[in-house]
Write an enzyme that holds these catalytic residues in place. Structure first.
Site, mmCIF file in Angstrom:
data_model
loop_
_atom_site.group_PDB
_atom_site.id
_atom_site.type_symbol
_atom_site.label_atom_id
_atom_site.label_comp_id
_atom_site.label_asym_id
_atom_site.label_seq_id
_atom_site.Cartn_x
_atom_site.Cartn_y
_atom_site.Cartn_z
ATOM 1 N N TYR A 1 0.943 -1.088 -0.037
ATOM 2 C CA TYR A 1 0.142 0.092 -0.270
ATOM 3 C C TYR A 1 0.995 1.208 -0.101
ATOM 4 C CZ TYR A 1 -3.450 3.334 2.460
ATOM 5 O OH TYR A 1 -4.008 4.406 2.667
ATOM 6 N N PRO B 1 -2.097 12.225 5.212
ATOM 7 C CA PRO B 1 -2.777 12.454 6.478
ATOM 8 C C PRO B 1 -2.237 11.329 7.482
ATOM 9 C CG PRO B 1 -4.301 11.859 4.777
ATOM 10 C CD PRO B 1 -2.872 11.836 4.050
ATOM 11 N N LEU C 1 -6.950 8.461 10.387
ATOM 12 C CA LEU C 1 -8.148 9.291 10.512
ATOM 13 C C LEU C 1 -9.235 8.515 11.195
ATOM 14 C CD1 LEU C 1 -7.742 10.150 6.898
ATOM 15 C CD2 LEU C 1 -7.190 11.673 8.909
ATOM 16 N N HIS D 1 -9.622 0.018 10.668
ATOM 17 C CA HIS D 1 -8.578 0.587 11.325
ATOM 18 C C HIS D 1 -9.047 0.388 12.983
ATOM 19 C CE1 HIS D 1 -7.699 2.790 7.506
ATOM 20 N NE2 HIS D 1 -6.502 2.454 7.940
ATOM 21 N N LYS E 1 -16.212 -2.809 19.277
ATOM 22 C CA LYS E 1 -15.659 -4.201 20.102
ATOM 23 C C LYS E 1 -16.129 -3.460 21.539
ATOM 24 C CE LYS E 1 -11.874 -5.970 18.227
ATOM 25 N NZ LYS E 1 -10.354 -6.614 18.368
HETATM 26 N N1 LIG Z 1 -8.832 6.263 6.613
HETATM 27 C C1 LIG Z 1 -7.531 6.507 7.293
HETATM 28 O O1 LIG Z 1 -7.092 6.435 8.344
HETATM 29 C C2 LIG Z 1 -6.368 7.108 6.139
HETATM 30 C C3 LIG Z 1 -7.181 7.300 4.715
HETATM 31 N N2 LIG Z 1 -5.981 7.873 4.136
HETATM 32 C C4 LIG Z 1 -6.329 7.963 2.596
HETATM 33 O O2 LIG Z 1 -7.306 8.846 2.598
HETATM 34 C C5 LIG Z 1 -8.090 8.566 1.282
HETATM 35 C C6 LIG Z 1 -9.380 7.991 1.644
HETATM 36 O O3 LIG Z 1 -9.672 7.049 2.506
HETATM 37 P P1 LIG Z 1 -10.954 6.713 3.361
HETATM 38 O O4 LIG Z 1 -11.901 7.788 3.201
HETATM 39 O O5 LIG Z 1 -10.378 6.389 4.757
HETATM 40 O O6 LIG Z 1 -11.341 5.227 2.633
HETATM 41 P P2 LIG Z 1 -12.766 4.675 2.503
HETATM 42 O O7 LIG Z 1 -12.636 3.153 2.353
HETATM 43 O O8 LIG Z 1 -13.617 5.151 3.523
HETATM 44 O O9 LIG Z 1 -13.293 5.279 1.210
HETATM 45 C C7 LIG Z 1 -12.795 4.846 0.054
HETATM 46 C C8 LIG Z 1 -13.503 5.255 -1.105
HETATM 47 O O10 LIG Z 1 -13.148 4.724 -2.432
HETATM 48 C C9 LIG Z 1 -13.897 4.354 -3.349
HETATM 49 N N3 LIG Z 1 -13.213 3.238 -4.010
HETATM 50 C C10 LIG Z 1 -12.620 2.337 -3.708
HETATM 51 N N4 LIG Z 1 -12.129 1.675 -4.863
HETATM 52 C C11 LIG Z 1 -12.991 2.010 -5.976
HETATM 53 C C12 LIG Z 1 -12.804 1.928 -7.319
HETATM 54 N N5 LIG Z 1 -12.347 0.719 -7.912
HETATM 55 N N6 LIG Z 1 -13.493 2.724 -7.931
HETATM 56 C C13 LIG Z 1 -14.096 3.918 -7.554
HETATM 57 N N7 LIG Z 1 -14.226 4.218 -6.310
HETATM 58 C C14 LIG Z 1 -13.638 3.403 -5.599
HETATM 59 C C15 LIG Z 1 -14.902 3.759 -2.476
HETATM 60 O O11 LIG Z 1 -16.190 4.062 -3.209
HETATM 61 P P3 LIG Z 1 -17.611 3.242 -3.039
HETATM 62 O O12 LIG Z 1 -17.938 3.768 -1.398
HETATM 63 O O13 LIG Z 1 -18.671 3.925 -3.952
HETATM 64 O O14 LIG Z 1 -17.515 1.703 -3.165
HETATM 65 C C16 LIG Z 1 -15.223 4.568 -1.230
HETATM 66 O O15 LIG Z 1 -16.121 5.369 -0.939
HETATM 67 C C17 LIG Z 1 -7.193 7.117 0.808
HETATM 68 O O16 LIG Z 1 -6.568 7.473 -0.357
HETATM 69 C C18 LIG Z 1 -6.576 6.815 1.819
HETATM 70 O O17 LIG Z 1 -5.260 6.128 1.457
HETATM 71 C C19 LIG Z 1 -4.871 8.410 4.466
HETATM 72 C C20 LIG Z 1 -4.371 8.139 5.665
HETATM 73 C C21 LIG Z 1 -5.492 7.648 6.695
HETATM 74 C C1 LIG Z 2 -3.917 4.641 8.497
HETATM 75 C C2 LIG Z 2 -2.711 3.649 8.455
HETATM 76 O O1 LIG Z 2 -3.740 2.326 8.971
HETATM 77 C C3 LIG Z 2 -2.801 0.972 8.882
HETATM 78 O O2 LIG Z 2 -1.809 1.055 9.665
HETATM 79 P P1 LIG Z 2 -1.891 0.830 11.452
HETATM 80 O O3 LIG Z 2 -2.135 2.356 11.941
HETATM 81 O O4 LIG Z 2 -1.034 0.032 11.912
HETATM 82 O O5 LIG Z 2 -3.457 0.059 11.644
HETATM 83 P P2 LIG Z 2 -4.580 0.033 12.598
HETATM 84 O O6 LIG Z 2 -5.262 0.992 12.687
HETATM 85 O O7 LIG Z 2 -5.256 -1.262 11.965
HETATM 86 O O8 LIG Z 2 -3.681 -0.487 13.642
HETATM 87 C C4 LIG Z 2 -3.045 0.242 14.620
HETATM 88 C C5 LIG Z 2 -2.744 -0.489 15.998
HETATM 89 O O9 LIG Z 2 -3.938 -0.952 16.801
HETATM 90 C C6 LIG Z 2 -3.675 -2.180 17.085
HETATM 91 N N1 LIG Z 2 -5.255 -2.755 17.229
HETATM 92 C C7 LIG Z 2 -5.593 -3.214 18.402
HETATM 93 N N2 LIG Z 2 -6.766 -3.701 18.346
HETATM 94 C C8 LIG Z 2 -7.417 -3.668 16.919
HETATM 95 C C9 LIG Z 2 -8.250 -4.023 16.268
HETATM 96 O O10 LIG Z 2 -8.985 -4.466 16.934
HETATM 97 N N3 LIG Z 2 -8.273 -3.444 14.896
HETATM 98 C C10 LIG Z 2 -7.239 -3.015 14.308
HETATM 99 N N4 LIG Z 2 -7.234 -2.765 13.029
HETATM 100 N N5 LIG Z 2 -6.124 -2.713 14.873
HETATM 101 C C11 LIG Z 2 -6.064 -2.765 16.218
HETATM 102 C C12 LIG Z 2 -3.055 -2.818 15.881
HETATM 103 O O11 LIG Z 2 -2.336 -4.107 16.411
HETATM 104 C C13 LIG Z 2 -1.864 -1.789 15.640
HETATM 105 O O12 LIG Z 2 -0.937 -1.910 16.419
HETATM 106 C C14 LIG Z 2 -2.376 0.831 7.689
HETATM 107 O O13 LIG Z 2 -3.393 0.491 6.785
HETATM 108 C C15 LIG Z 2 -1.646 1.848 7.077
HETATM 109 O O14 LIG Z 2 -1.399 1.655 5.766
HETATM 110 C C16 LIG Z 2 -2.194 3.233 7.151
HETATM 111 O O15 LIG Z 2 -2.023 4.132 6.305
#
Ligand SMILES: NC(=O)C1=CN([C@@H]2O[C@H](COP(=O)(O)OP(=O)(O)OC[C@H]3O[C@@H](n4cnc5c(N)ncnc54)[C@H](OP(=O)(O)O)[C@@H]3O)[C@@H](O)[C@H]2O)C=CC1
Ligand SMILES: C[C@H]1O[C@H](OP(=O)(O)OP(=O)(O)OC[C@H]2O[C@@H](n3cnc4c(=O)[nH]c(N)nc43)[C@H](O)[C@@H]2O)[C@@H](O)[C@@H](O)C1=O
Length: 315
Positions: free
Chosen positions: A137, A164, A167, A180, A188
């Site tokens: 990724y 970012p 989030l 996440h 949970k």
């Molecule tokens: N969540 C986080 O903690 C973080 C997120 N980001 C980045 O922010 C951005 C948004 O993430 P986030 O909002 O969390 O992700 P979500 O999974 O909540 O949303 C992703 C969206 O992407 C769309 N999507 C996925 N695959 C396709 C496809 N093949 N064609 C068209 N649309 C597609 C989905 O559309 P649909 O609903 O219509 O299927 C969905 O609404 C990403 O680039 C991610 O890497 C960065 C750091 C942290």
């Molecule tokens: C945004 C970021 O998010 C990911 O990285 P990550 O921060 O490691 O992901 P996470 O949120 O899943 O875990 C954070 C920590 O939390 C612990 N943990 C405990 N209990 C649960 C639990 O129940 N679920 C999950 N998912 N994690 C858990 C887990 O074991 C870890 O130590 C990547 O997608 C990366 O590519 C990215 O960009």
């Protein structure tokens, strides 16, 4: 950005995309266009080409991606690298060919080396090996950054990249396998409270630290950068402080009102030990996050309750 410009929010149903649509509407932008993934599969170049030919798009927020937590990244590494490379390549290239004025690409702080000095600065990119649990990724995200910079250099586009931190907020993914940590723990603890369970299982040791930013703050930062930033350098967006997973679990337990035990499943991965971002570049531009973790968690738990009670479930 003029109020009558056409803005394409890719991924508008997701955590980030839905927050972007809310923020843009609050600011009076009326021409926001979007499609779901079943209407427009961004992995398909022909569909993307058709969409950009039909619309007259001025600005693109690229928030569509294959996204997931630590377990999803480990279980589906091929999907994470393939889908993200396809989506971002198709959209960035179409934006160039259809003369989009500006595009904002969403990266992630997982692009930084696993053992980068904390807080991680933008210039730490490519300074060392990545965290193995999400390397495919992260490599896709790094490619997106380099693609934006290469297009700017060769074609004179204005494509900016934002990194970012972790989030959370409304429209998050609450699926226990693919989500996440923060939405997983809300679900949970809520389930344990409702069923009177003796304990809640938290993955890993509880020792890793993470920084959490509310999606409304991120959306505000993205709109701010779209309006005020045109540089080639990537920009971190974060809250500025991190906490241990064990502290996060205790805080969520308190907000949900759960009084049982917390047990740690050490067979599950910890991932990167820490990933706090240095936000001084963005702060110097005049932007700062506003939503504290405690306030954001309370709001997210209320949104979660509304979702499960009024619509019968969450994704
Ligand atoms: N969540 C986080 O903690 C973080 C997120 N980001 C980045 O922010 C951005 C948004 O993430 P986030 O909002 O969390 O992700 P979500 O999974 O909540 O949303 C992703 C969206 O992407 C769309 N999507 C996925 N695959 C396709 C496809 N093949 N064609 C068209 N649309 C597609 C989905 O559309 P649909 O609903 O219509 O299927 C969905 O609404 C990403 O680039 C991610 O890497 C960065 C750091 C942290
Ligand atoms: C945004 C970021 O998010 C990911 O990285 P990550 O921060 O490691 O992901 P996470 O949120 O899943 O875990 C954070 C920590 O939390 C612990 N943990 C405990 N209990 C649960 C639990 O129940 N679920 C999950 N998912 N994690 C858990 C887990 O074991 C870890 O130590 C990547 O997608 C990366 O590519 C990215 O960009």
């Amino acid at each position: 950005m003029d109020k009558d410009c056409t803005i394409y929010v890719a991924g508008h149903r997701g955590l980030v995309g839905s927050a972007l649509v809310r923020r843009l509407k609050e600011q009076g932008y009326g021409r926001i266009v979007h499609q779901t993934s079943s209407e427009l599969d961004l992995r398909d170049r022909d569909q993307v080409e058709r969409w950009f030919s039909e619309q007259s798009i001025d600005y693109v927020f690229l928030a569509a991606a294959k996204v997931g937590g630590i377990a999803a990244n480990q279980d589906f590494p091929a999907d994470f690298i393939r889908d993200n490379l396809l989506i971002q390549t198709n959209v960035i290239d179409a934006a160039y060919r259809h003369n989009v004025k500006k595009l904002l690409f969403l990266g992630s702080t997982c692009i930084y080396p696993k053992l980068a000095p904390q807080p991680m600065r933008e210039q730490d990119l490519l300074g060392g090996p990545l965290e193995p649990s999400n390397e495919p990724y992260a490599v896709a995200k790094i490619t997106g950054i380099k693609m934006c910079q290469a297009y700017n250099r060769q074609y004179g586009t204005r494509f900016i990249s934002v990194m970012p931190t972790n989030l959370y907020g409304p429209q998050d993914n609450f699926d226990l396998h693919t989500s996440h940590v923060l939405p997983a723990l809300i679900r949970k603890f809520h389930d344990a409270m409702v069923s009177n369970a003796a304990s809640v299982e938290v993955w890993g040791s509880g020792e890793p630290k993470r920084e959490f930013l509310h999606s409304d703050d991120l959306a505000d930062a993205c709109v701010f950068l779209m309006k005020n930033y045109g540089g080639d350098e990537i920009v971190n967006v974060g809250w500025g402080k991190d906490i241990k997973i064990s502290e996060l679990a205790a805080l969520i337990g308190r907000i949900v009102g759960y009084e049982g035990d917390i047990v740690y499943d050490r067979t599950k991965p910890d991932g990167t030990p820490r990933k706090l971002v240095d936000v001084s570049r963005l702060t110097e531009m005049g932007w700062q996050a506003r939503i504290t973790l405690e306030e954001g968690l309370r709001r997210t738990y209320q949104d979660y309750l509304k979702e499960i009670y009024h619509t019968g479930g969450v994704r």
